[in-house]
Design a protein around this motif. Structure first.
Motif, short mmCIF file in Angstrom:
data_model
loop_
_atom_site.label_atom_id
_atom_site.label_comp_id
_atom_site.label_asym_id
_atom_site.label_seq_id
_atom_site.Cartn_x
_atom_site.Cartn_y
_atom_site.Cartn_z
N GLN A 145 -0.77 1.41 13.69
CA GLN A 145 -2.23 1.38 13.81
C GLN A 145 -2.91 0.95 12.50
O GLN A 145 -3.98 0.35 12.52
CB GLN A 145 -2.75 2.75 14.25
N GLY A 146 -2.29 1.24 11.37
CA GLY A 146 -2.87 0.85 10.09
C GLY A 146 -2.29 -0.44 9.54
O GLY A 146 -2.31 -0.67 8.34
N ARG A 147 -1.79 -1.31 10.44
CA ARG A 147 -1.07 -2.51 10.03
C ARG A 147 -1.92 -3.49 9.23
O ARG A 147 -1.40 -4.30 8.46
CB ARG A 147 -0.49 -3.21 11.24
N TYR A 148 -3.23 -3.43 9.38
CA TYR A 148 -4.09 -4.35 8.64
C TYR A 148 -4.21 -3.97 7.17
O TYR A 148 -4.74 -4.74 6.38
CB TYR A 148 -5.47 -4.42 9.28
N PHE A 149 -3.72 -2.80 6.82
CA PHE A 149 -3.74 -2.36 5.43
C PHE A 149 -2.33 -2.29 4.84
O PHE A 149 -2.12 -1.68 3.80
CB PHE A 149 -4.44 -1.00 5.32
N GLY A 150 -1.36 -2.92 5.53
CA GLY A 150 -0.01 -2.99 5.00
C GLY A 150 0.99 -2.32 5.90
O GLY A 150 0.86 -1.13 6.18
N ASP A 151 2.00 -3.07 6.37
CA ASP A 151 3.02 -2.45 7.22
C ASP A 151 4.44 -2.68 6.70
O ASP A 151 5.39 -2.17 7.27
CB ASP A 151 2.90 -2.93 8.67
N TYR A 152 4.58 -3.46 5.63
CA TYR A 152 5.89 -3.60 4.98
C TYR A 152 5.69 -3.82 3.49
O TYR A 152 4.88 -4.65 3.07
CB TYR A 152 6.69 -4.77 5.55
N SER A 153 6.43 -3.05 2.69
CA SER A 153 6.35 -3.18 1.23
C SER A 153 7.76 -3.00 0.65
O SER A 153 8.48 -2.07 1.03
CB SER A 153 5.44 -2.10 0.62
N GLU A 154 8.13 -3.89 -0.23
CA GLU A 154 9.40 -3.77 -0.95
C GLU A 154 9.15 -4.17 -2.40
O GLU A 154 8.83 -5.32 -2.70
CB GLU A 154 10.47 -4.67 -0.34
N VAL A 155 9.26 -3.20 -3.29
CA VAL A 155 8.95 -3.42 -4.70
C VAL A 155 10.02 -2.72 -5.55
O VAL A 155 10.44 -1.61 -5.22
CB VAL A 155 7.57 -2.85 -5.08
N ARG A 156 10.46 -3.38 -6.62
CA ARG A 156 11.39 -2.73 -7.53
C ARG A 156 11.21 -3.30 -8.94
O ARG A 156 10.85 -4.46 -9.11
CB ARG A 156 12.84 -2.89 -7.07
N VAL A 157 11.48 -2.45 -9.91
CA VAL A 157 11.51 -2.85 -11.31
C VAL A 157 12.89 -2.47 -11.86
O VAL A 157 13.32 -1.32 -11.72
CB VAL A 157 10.41 -2.16 -12.14
N ILE A 158 13.57 -3.42 -12.46
CA ILE A 158 14.87 -3.17 -13.10
C ILE A 158 14.69 -3.37 -14.60
O ILE A 158 14.14 -4.38 -15.04
CB ILE A 158 15.95 -4.12 -12.56
#
Length: 429
Positions: A145-158
């Motif tokens: 339902q909140g897909r317009y504010f983000g439905d997939y995120s992949e973030v990393r810092v090495i």
């Protein structure tokens, strides 16, 4: 069209790239399994093994032998979403947005780490560490339902940190290490239909490498009591990547904003500095007590500014240039208390309790960053089968206060919790 497309697609997606990385979401701050067992109390003063290279580089001067340490932490999170509602953000702005709110959008995440420290003599020690200070994957179900504010995120810092320490005398040591930080991420959102029946999609990918540093001081008041302070610098990133917009909405296609396609995007990001202070006291041959506090200058993140280039010709070029999204984060404190009990030469038990403030606020919090103030309890075990080998195991459980999201067109209450499991092996030459 400018408001809907711009804020739901580019600004929010790019903004999440920074805020998710900064907040670390459910990835916590596992850079040491021995430290995890005490909820990271005493992180800048314990100096028990090679992981002190991250906790306080000055602590390397306490290690008497060459040492290598490898570990892995696994994070398993759980989320319940309640009291959700969403209004229609498409053309006309009337009605409601349908969808599900299953929660549990964070898959089990692995956090690796590795350290090597070599004493050169009684005063100098060198080392190198590789660790993951930030990282998270959130993957909501299709039709969220909140897909317009983000439905997939992949973030990393090495991060790679070569380090050196120097011991002035029996009481005072210092350490310093530059950090080489690689950030990359992919974020996706749905775009509401304006003149069509189905959502469009936006995906943004970006990466950068930037430098920072880690410096620490360790002072030993007595052979049984020591205090440490560690400063981790801010890091300036310029994330370069691209944004891809797909769909069949007439308002976003060639007959409308002409926004479909792939174009360049960049984001300047300044991650905040932090100061960690802690005390370690060996009460007797069996008990060791730890206490610590850390200040993080999250108030640096006032807004997210996204620069777009290479836009498709047409109406989109006139609408999309520099985009700014307010964040208004605030500085935070975290506190931790811990203890270790040495059963015998082979076995040591650990436990700890920590409290962490969230930098986000109800006004600007999004489904990508649904975190609030948290409490964590931890337990650890160290096994020394020989003088050369140590095996560390740790377990943490954290829970957060009910966290509210109050976006213009999506409201919900999140109940978050997570289990953390860690294992490490240290070998001394």
């Amino acid at each position: 069209m400018k408001t809907t497309w711009l804020k739901t697609a580019i600004a929010i997606a790019a903004g999440a790239l920074s805020t998710q990385a900064l907040a670390a979401g459910f990835a916590l701050n596992e850079q040491s399994i021995s430290g995890m067992g005490t909820s990271f109390a005493g992180r800048s003063s314990s100096a028990d093994d090679a992981t002190t290279l991250f906790g306080n580089p000055a602590g390397m001067s306490r290690l008497k032998r060459e040492e290598v340490s490898f570990g892995m932490a696994a994070i398993h999170a759980k989320t319940d979403i309640k009291n959700s509602s969403a209004s229609n953000v498409g053309l006309g702005g009337a009605g409601t947005t349908t969808g599900s709110n299953d929660g549990d959008m964070v898959p089990t995440t692995a956090v690796p780490m590795g350290y090597y420290v070599k004493p050169l003599d009684d005063k100098w020690a060198i080392g190198v560490g590789i660790y993951v200070p930030f990282g998270l994957i959130t993957d909501y179900e299709g039709g969220f339902q909140g897909r317009y504010f983000g439905d997939y995120s992949e973030v990393r810092v090495i991060t790679v940190q070569p380090t050196v320490s120097y011991r002035f005398n029996e009481k005072l040591s210092i350490g310093f290490g530059p950090t080489i930080n690689r950030i990359d991420g992919k974020l996706e959102s749905a775009v509401p239909p304006l003149m069509g029946a189905s959502d469009s999609r936006v995906k943004i990918e970006g990466d950068d490498t930037a430098l920072g540093f880690n410096v620490g001081v360790l002072y030993e008041f007595t052979p049984h009591t020591r205090a440490g302070i560690t400063y981790r610098s801010k890091v300036d990133y310029t994330l370069e990547g691209d944004t891809k917009v797909t769909g069949s909405d007439l308002a976003l296609g060639p007959l409308g904003a002409n926004a479909y396609g792939k174009y360049d995007a960049s984001l300047d990001l300044e991650t905040p500095e932090s100061i960690d202070v802690s005390v370690t006291h060996e009460l007797n041959d069996q008990w060791t007590l730890y206490a610590g506090a850390m200040l993080t200058r999250w108030s640096r993140l006032e807004s997210i500014v996204v620069e777009n280039e290479g836009l498709a010709p047409g109406r989109a070029s006139a609408s999309f240039g520099t985009i700014e999204e307010e964040q208004d984060w605030h500085d935070t404190w975290s506190y931790a208390l811990g203890a270790a009990y040495k059963l015998n030469k082979q076995w040591t038990l650990r436990t700890g309790l920590a409290f962490d403030q969230s930098p986000t606020n109800n006004t600007h919090r999004s489904p990508r960053i649904p975190t609030g103030d948290r409490t964590a309890v931890s337990f650890g075990l160290a096994w020394n089968p020989t003088d050369d080998v140590t095996v560390d195991l740790a377990y943490s459980y954290l829970w957060e206060e009910d966290t509210k999201i109050r976006q213009d067109s999506y409201n919900a209450t999140y109940e978050n919790s997570a289990h953390g499991f860690g294992a490490a092996l240290s070998y001394r030459f």
